[in-house]
Motif scaffolding. Sequence first.
Motif, PDB file in Angstrom:
ATOM      1  N   TYR A 150      20.125  -5.542  38.958  1.00 56.19           N
ATOM      2  CA  TYR A 150      20.385  -6.867  38.849  1.00 56.19           C
ATOM      3  C   TYR A 150      21.260  -6.953  37.471  1.00 56.19           C
ATOM      4  CZ  TYR A 150      15.827  -8.128  40.956  1.00 56.19           C
ATOM      5  OH  TYR A 150      14.767  -8.464  41.996  1.00 56.19           O
ATOM      6  N   VAL A 151      22.396  -7.958  38.021  1.00 57.82           N
ATOM      7  CA  VAL A 151      23.497  -8.364  36.919  1.00 57.82           C
ATOM      8  C   VAL A 151      23.429  -9.572  36.742  1.00 57.82           C
ATOM      9  CG1 VAL A 151      25.909  -8.147  36.581  1.00 57.82           C
ATOM     10  CG2 VAL A 151      24.714  -6.257  38.229  1.00 57.82           C
ATOM     11  N   ALA A 152      23.341  -9.778  35.533  1.00 54.64           N
ATOM     12  CA  ALA A 152      23.261 -11.089  34.808  1.00 54.64           C
ATOM     13  C   ALA A 152      24.558 -11.758  34.917  1.00 54.64           C
ATOM     14  CB  ALA A 152      22.604 -11.085  33.677  1.00 54.64           C
ATOM     15  N   PRO A 153      24.440 -13.159  35.296  1.00 56.77           N
ATOM     16  CA  PRO A 153      25.901 -13.918  35.235  1.00 56.77           C
ATOM     17  C   PRO A 153      26.590 -13.634  33.777  1.00 56.77           C
ATOM     18  CG  PRO A 153      24.139 -15.093  35.912  1.00 56.77           C
ATOM     19  CD  PRO A 153      23.317 -14.286  35.431  1.00 56.77           C
ATOM     20  N   GLY A 154      27.852 -13.399  34.002  1.00 50.61           N
ATOM     21  CA  GLY A 154      28.548 -13.247  32.604  1.00 50.61           C
ATOM     22  C   GLY A 154      28.845 -11.685  32.356  1.00 50.61           C
ATOM     23  N   ALA A 155      27.907 -10.799  33.135  1.00 48.62           N
ATOM     24  CA  ALA A 155      27.970  -9.474  32.844  1.00 48.62           C
ATOM     25  C   ALA A 155      28.834  -8.733  34.117  1.00 48.62           C
ATOM     26  CB  ALA A 155      26.496  -8.895  32.928  1.00 48.62           C
ATOM     27  N   GLU A 156      29.476  -9.174  34.762  1.00 51.98           N
ATOM     28  CA  GLU A 156      29.921  -8.703  35.985  1.00 51.98           C
ATOM     29  C   GLU A 156      31.211  -7.530  35.614  1.00 51.98           C
ATOM     30  OE1 GLU A 156      28.734 -12.751  37.333  1.00 51.98           O
ATOM     31  OE2 GLU A 156      29.703 -12.065  35.325  1.00 51.98           O
ATOM     32  N   GLN A 177      14.699   2.797  41.594  1.00 52.97           N
ATOM     33  CA  GLN A 177      14.704   2.087  40.472  1.00 52.97           C
ATOM     34  C   GLN A 177      15.389   0.965  40.487  1.00 52.97           C
ATOM     35  OE1 GLN A 177      12.780   3.694  37.745  1.00 52.97           O
ATOM     36  NE2 GLN A 177      12.377   4.617  39.643  1.00 52.97           N
ATOM     37  N   VAL A 178      14.937  -0.105  39.256  1.00 50.00           N
ATOM     38  CA  VAL A 178      15.527  -1.241  39.048  1.00 50.00           C
ATOM     39  C   VAL A 178      16.183  -1.322  37.619  1.00 50.00           C
ATOM     40  CG1 VAL A 178      15.164  -3.826  38.722  1.00 50.00           C
ATOM     41  CG2 VAL A 178      13.753  -2.587  40.597  1.00 50.00           C
ATOM     42  N   VAL A 179      17.588  -1.465  37.830  1.00 51.65           N
ATOM     43  CA  VAL A 179      18.280  -1.593  36.375  1.00 51.65           C
ATOM     44  C   VAL A 179      18.869  -2.986  36.011  1.00 51.65           C
ATOM     45  CG1 VAL A 179      20.364  -0.634  35.433  1.00 51.65           C
ATOM     46  CG2 VAL A 179      19.080   0.790  37.056  1.00 51.65           C
ATOM     47  N   ARG A 180      18.816  -3.154  35.032  1.00 55.68           N
ATOM     48  CA  ARG A 180      19.106  -4.577  34.530  1.00 55.68           C
ATOM     49  C   ARG A 180      20.368  -4.513  33.722  1.00 55.68           C
ATOM     50  NH1 ARG A 180      14.009  -6.047  36.123  1.00 55.68           N
ATOM     51  NH2 ARG A 180      13.769  -8.244  36.725  1.00 55.68           N
ATOM     52  N   ILE A 181      21.466  -5.397  34.132  1.00 55.74           N
ATOM     53  CA  ILE A 181      22.532  -5.307  33.093  1.00 55.74           C
ATOM     54  C   ILE A 181      22.969  -6.791  32.756  1.00 55.74           C
ATOM     55  CG2 ILE A 181      24.965  -4.808  33.012  1.00 55.74           C
ATOM     56  CD1 ILE A 181      24.766  -2.953  35.258  1.00 55.74           C
ATOM     57  N   GLY A 182      23.125  -6.820  31.358  1.00 56.23           N
ATOM     58  CA  GLY A 182      23.330  -8.224  30.759  1.00 56.23           C
ATOM     59  C   GLY A 182      24.570  -8.036  30.212  1.00 56.23           C
ATOM     60  N   PRO A 183      25.176  -9.411  29.714  1.00 62.69           N
ATOM     61  CA  PRO A 183      26.486  -9.578  29.269  1.00 62.69           C
ATOM     62  C   PRO A 183      26.654  -8.634  27.899  1.00 62.69           C
ATOM     63  CG  PRO A 183      25.486 -11.734  29.700  1.00 62.69           C
ATOM     64  CD  PRO A 183      24.479 -10.825  29.722  1.00 62.69           C
ATOM     65  N   ALA A 184      27.654  -8.070  27.693  1.00 61.50           N
ATOM     66  CA  ALA A 184      27.943  -7.158  26.500  1.00 61.50           C
ATOM     67  C   ALA A 184      29.241  -7.021  26.583  1.00 61.50           C
ATOM     68  CB  ALA A 184      26.943  -5.974  26.466  1.00 61.50           C
ATOM     69  N   SER A 185      29.782  -6.450  25.021  1.00 64.04           N
ATOM     70  CA  SER A 185      31.000  -6.123  24.853  1.00 64.04           C
ATOM     71  C   SER A 185      31.121  -4.611  25.320  1.00 64.04           C
ATOM     72  CB  SER A 185      31.436  -5.891  23.366  1.00 64.04           C
ATOM     73  OG  SER A 185      32.446  -5.302  23.074  1.00 64.04           O
TER      74      SER A 185
END
Length: 438
Positions: A150-156, A177-185
């Motif tokens: 799952y990739v949050a908007p802004g984390a592309e 597995q389910v991996v979550r990625i959020g916006p980050a540097s």
Amino acid sequence: MTDRYASFAHSGAGRFFVKRLGLPDPPRLRRYRPGDPVLAGPVVIGGTGRLNAPISKIIETLPKPSESDRNAALIFDATAIADSGGLRSLYDFFHPVIRTLASSGRVIVLGSPPELCASAREATAQRALEGFVRSVAKEVGHGTTAQLVYVAPGAEDAVESTLRFLLSGRSAYVSGQVVRIGPASVDLPDDWEQPLVGKTAIVTGAARGIGAAIAEVLTRDGAHVVCLDVPAAGEELTRVANDLKGTALQLDLTADDAPRRLADFIATRHVHADVFVHNAGITRDKTLGRMDEGQWQSVLDVNLTSQERINDVLLAENLLGGNGRIVTVSSVSGIAGNRGQTNYATSKAGVIGIVESSAAAVAARGLTLNAVAPGFIETKMTAAMPMFIREAGRRMNSMSQGGLPVDVAETIAWLANPASGGVSGNVIRVCGQSLLGA
């Protein structure tokens, strides 16, 4: 310990009996060796969502594998699916190509976090992806894995480290597995083979088993590793640290002054740490009615309370560098429970609680906090189990075999990577898609 059944199943006579009698058929897994390319063959990409272009760009930059007539990976961008009707696109993409995967192939589906979707129908469809991926992971066989990211908007732009890990042999024992990625540097490494050059990592419980493997893999990836364990393990600890050209630190983490001593060591010797791995853990197995107070308390003190106390001082005194990483080792027992392990399962579920309750606050400081939850891993501890329990642990997963300490270590190395800044608050099972708690 050698898995004698797997060795037999891989033999000529063994393959005959396994197929004839319908016995578990543990595949040979493709594990990473230094210098191996990320990809073992061609990749087919589908879907028309917001991630198709960045994913395609990443795939184009990866070293081209040798010629192969089988596909190494299938990647589908499902972020454009906005309602249940759109789930048909999963069938349309995968049905014609799923049987073209090579052994130890990879299936990756990319979606949007349901909690961030614009409508209830979209959230419903995105949540449905979990059932699809976990079922595919149980169908494909031959060492193939399937994951949902799952990739949050802004984390592309924060997906590359995760994509590289999941496509490679480093993720051999991670599936469903389910991996979550959020916006980050995101700090992309100059060399993906050694992303931790110039970094200091501290690994607790490093004298043997999984801890020693973690220290070895982080060293391979370029880090200077401080190997920490109790004084009673001093001889083994020194040997591990010397072999890795690291540092040995003898410390009982349950001692009243342990956090203070550790903080002073970090500040004096290294200024700060970049990666802290909470691996130290013990078992004292008894059914609850037969368990004495000491067996309960010692497990909670080592496996859970010591982590809380150390995290408190690391954060209060800014002892983790910018873009720092905290990775903690939980267990499938903390998810599914286990007979005779009320103390251990409680402590390991509490470790997951640390991640769930603290990841957001840690992320606000530019740090990440994640957990790995191993299943049956081939160690001295599991080798001492009664034979039938040991065999059940090995076979009750989609890979029909136990994992290796390096499988846990590779997963931790991915989470420790400077490019994994968007991966926080995750609990990743390293269990071959265990049937327990699935």
